[in-house]
Design a protein around this motif. Structure first.
Motif, PDB file in Angstrom:
ATOM      1  N   LEU A   8     -24.764 -42.116 -21.330  1.00  0.00           N
ATOM      2  CA  LEU A   8     -26.305 -41.673 -20.902  1.00  0.00           C
ATOM      3  C   LEU A   8     -26.527 -42.047 -20.075  1.00  0.00           C
ATOM      4  O   LEU A   8     -26.578 -41.633 -18.967  1.00  0.00           O
ATOM      5  N   LEU A   9     -25.775 -43.247 -19.036  1.00  0.00           N
ATOM      6  CA  LEU A   9     -26.408 -43.732 -17.946  1.00  0.00           C
ATOM      7  C   LEU A   9     -25.149 -43.206 -16.820  1.00  0.00           C
ATOM      8  O   LEU A   9     -25.652 -42.818 -15.655  1.00  0.00           O
ATOM      9  N   LEU A  10     -24.374 -42.994 -17.690  1.00  0.00           N
ATOM     10  CA  LEU A  10     -23.352 -42.357 -16.741  1.00  0.00           C
ATOM     11  C   LEU A  10     -24.069 -40.867 -16.366  1.00  0.00           C
ATOM     12  O   LEU A  10     -23.261 -40.688 -15.400  1.00  0.00           O
ATOM     13  N   LEU A  11     -24.536 -40.071 -17.126  1.00  0.00           N
ATOM     14  CA  LEU A  11     -25.427 -38.759 -17.285  1.00  0.00           C
ATOM     15  C   LEU A  11     -26.251 -39.134 -16.013  1.00  0.00           C
ATOM     16  O   LEU A  11     -26.222 -38.227 -15.333  1.00  0.00           O
ATOM     17  N   LEU A  12     -26.869 -40.677 -16.480  1.00  0.00           N
ATOM     18  CA  LEU A  12     -27.962 -39.861 -15.410  1.00  0.00           C
ATOM     19  C   LEU A  12     -27.821 -40.683 -13.827  1.00  0.00           C
ATOM     20  O   LEU A  12     -28.778 -39.847 -13.036  1.00  0.00           O
ATOM     21  N   LEU A  13     -26.678 -41.390 -13.719  1.00  0.00           N
ATOM     22  CA  LEU A  13     -26.021 -41.557 -12.695  1.00  0.00           C
ATOM     23  C   LEU A  13     -25.762 -39.961 -11.395  1.00  0.00           C
ATOM     24  O   LEU A  13     -25.812 -39.833 -10.663  1.00  0.00           O
ATOM     25  N   VAL A  14     -25.492 -39.684 -12.673  1.00  0.00           N
ATOM     26  CA  VAL A  14     -24.580 -38.279 -12.088  1.00  0.00           C
ATOM     27  C   VAL A  14     -26.009 -37.161 -11.708  1.00  0.00           C
ATOM     28  O   VAL A  14     -25.992 -36.626 -10.292  1.00  0.00           O
ATOM     29  N   ALA A  15     -26.786 -37.176 -12.786  1.00  0.00           N
ATOM     30  CA  ALA A  15     -28.180 -36.158 -12.134  1.00  0.00           C
ATOM     31  C   ALA A  15     -28.471 -36.369 -10.937  1.00  0.00           C
ATOM     32  O   ALA A  15     -29.145 -35.795 -10.541  1.00  0.00           O
ATOM     33  N   ALA A  16     -28.612 -38.017 -11.184  1.00  0.00           N
ATOM     34  CA  ALA A  16     -29.232 -39.002 -10.251  1.00  0.00           C
ATOM     35  C   ALA A  16     -28.437 -38.302  -8.576  1.00  0.00           C
ATOM     36  O   ALA A  16     -29.616 -37.490  -7.245  1.00  0.00           O
ATOM     37  N   CYS A  17     -27.146 -38.071  -8.737  1.00  0.00           N
ATOM     38  CA  CYS A  17     -26.695 -38.142  -7.425  1.00  0.00           C
ATOM     39  C   CYS A  17     -26.555 -36.199  -6.209  1.00  0.00           C
ATOM     40  O   CYS A  17     -26.288 -36.208  -5.744  1.00  0.00           O
ATOM     41  N   ASP A  18     -26.672 -35.603  -7.910  1.00  0.00           N
ATOM     42  CA  ASP A  18     -26.639 -34.351  -7.872  1.00  0.00           C
ATOM     43  C   ASP A  18     -28.284 -33.708  -7.233  1.00  0.00           C
ATOM     44  O   ASP A  18     -27.997 -32.582  -6.940  1.00  0.00           O
ATOM     45  N   ARG A  19     -29.339 -34.676  -7.244  1.00  0.00           N
ATOM     46  CA  ARG A  19     -29.904 -33.783  -7.461  1.00  0.00           C
ATOM     47  C   ARG A  19     -30.300 -33.724  -5.388  1.00  0.00           C
ATOM     48  O   ARG A  19     -29.895 -34.215  -5.000  1.00  0.00           O
ATOM     49  N   GLN A  20     -31.469 -32.199  -5.368  1.00  0.00           N
ATOM     50  CA  GLN A  20     -31.338 -32.524  -4.005  1.00  0.00           C
ATOM     51  C   GLN A  20     -32.641 -33.030  -3.726  1.00  0.00           C
ATOM     52  O   GLN A  20     -33.234 -33.883  -3.832  1.00  0.00           O
ATOM     53  N   PRO A  21     -32.445 -33.454  -1.762  1.00  0.00           N
ATOM     54  CA  PRO A  21     -33.672 -34.411  -1.080  1.00  0.00           C
ATOM     55  C   PRO A  21     -34.447 -34.060  -1.412  1.00  0.00           C
ATOM     56  O   PRO A  21     -34.766 -32.251  -1.391  1.00  0.00           O
ATOM     57  N   GLN A  22     -35.835 -34.452  -1.244  1.00  0.00           N
ATOM     58  CA  GLN A  22     -37.031 -34.447  -1.850  1.00  0.00           C
ATOM     59  C   GLN A  22     -37.822 -33.760  -0.682  1.00  0.00           C
ATOM     60  O   GLN A  22     -38.012 -34.807   0.688  1.00  0.00           O
ATOM     61  N   LEU A  23     -37.913 -33.288   0.115  1.00  0.00           N
ATOM     62  CA  LEU A  23     -39.881 -32.600   0.993  1.00  0.00           C
ATOM     63  C   LEU A  23     -40.796 -33.065   0.399  1.00  0.00           C
ATOM     64  O   LEU A  23     -41.192 -32.796  -0.622  1.00  0.00           O
ATOM     65  N   ARG A  24     -41.669 -32.828   1.494  1.00  0.00           N
ATOM     66  CA  ARG A  24     -43.134 -33.899   1.370  1.00  0.00           C
ATOM     67  C   ARG A  24     -43.895 -32.238   0.538  1.00  0.00           C
ATOM     68  O   ARG A  24     -43.339 -31.357   1.142  1.00  0.00           O
TER      69      ARG A  24
END
Length: 202
Positions: free
Chosen positions: A11-27
């Motif tokens: 589960l932690l691995l999946l969360l880390l992968v999801a965080a890495c795949d997330r697009q950078p955020q805009l204002r």
């Protein structure tokens, strides 16, 4: 306790992968935000009417002013020279950068194109603007953007629309000619950009 950690590890691995795949955020876009669509004929809307260009469609989708600053035939070096004046005149919160296609058509040096795009990103950031980068496919049997677009997006932490233009230009029903979308193609590009902007400003 050991069993608990063994169960949690996937589960932690999946969360880390999801965080890495997330697009950078805009204002989040202000109610009076100006969006600058900067580029060449793909931004200008060659192959469709002005109201069918992607900036016009995107304006309707987002409910924000989108300025069409596309110049047909422009290479990235010319865009870089033009950008400071456009930034000063429009003062955008967000810039959508679609550039480089004419460099590829003229077989200009790819490293110089990358440098010009990086310089454009730097100018946008210095002006206080967020940037969304769109990958422009290079001519060839398999349409795809050069790797440096993804590298620019990763290095500068930019939301990146990678394959949409390639997919549009690979579909004859979405093209007005070999290098430009038609009205349906621009609608698809605008919809993808609207989705990306909404996803990265939540």
């Amino acid at each position: 306790m050991h069993t608990f950690f063994r169960l949690m590890s996937p589960l932690l691995l999946l969360l880390l992968v999801a965080a890495c795949d997330r697009q950078p955020q805009l204002r989040p876009l202000a109610a009076d935000a100006v969006i600058l669509a900067f580029g060449d004929s793909l931004t200008h809307g060659n192959g469709a009417t002005e109201e069918q260009s992607y900036p016009a469609v995107l304006q309707r989708l987002l409910g924000r002013r989108v300025i069409n600053a596309g110049v047909p035939g422009e290479i990235s070096a010319e865009g870089l020279r033009r950008l400071p004046r456009v930034l000063e005149e429009t003062q955008p919160q967000l810039i959508i950068l679609i550039h480089g296609g004419n460099d590829f058509l003229r077989r200009l040096d790819r490293e110089r194109t990358r440098q010009n795009l990086q310089a454009m990103i730097d100018l946008c950031r210095q002006a206080g603007s967020d940037v969304v980068l769109v990958g422009v496919p290079q001519p060839g049997l398999f349409l795809s953007p050069p790797a440096f677009y993804e590298e620019l997006a990763e290095t500068n932490r930019l939301p990146y629309l990678e394959e949409t233009l390639s997919d549009i230009l690979a579909d004859r029903d979405l093209k007005s000619d070999t290098i430009h979308p038609n009205a349906a193609g621009y609608r698809k590009l605008a919809a993808a950009l609207a989705e990306l902007i909404r996803d990265t400003t939540d």
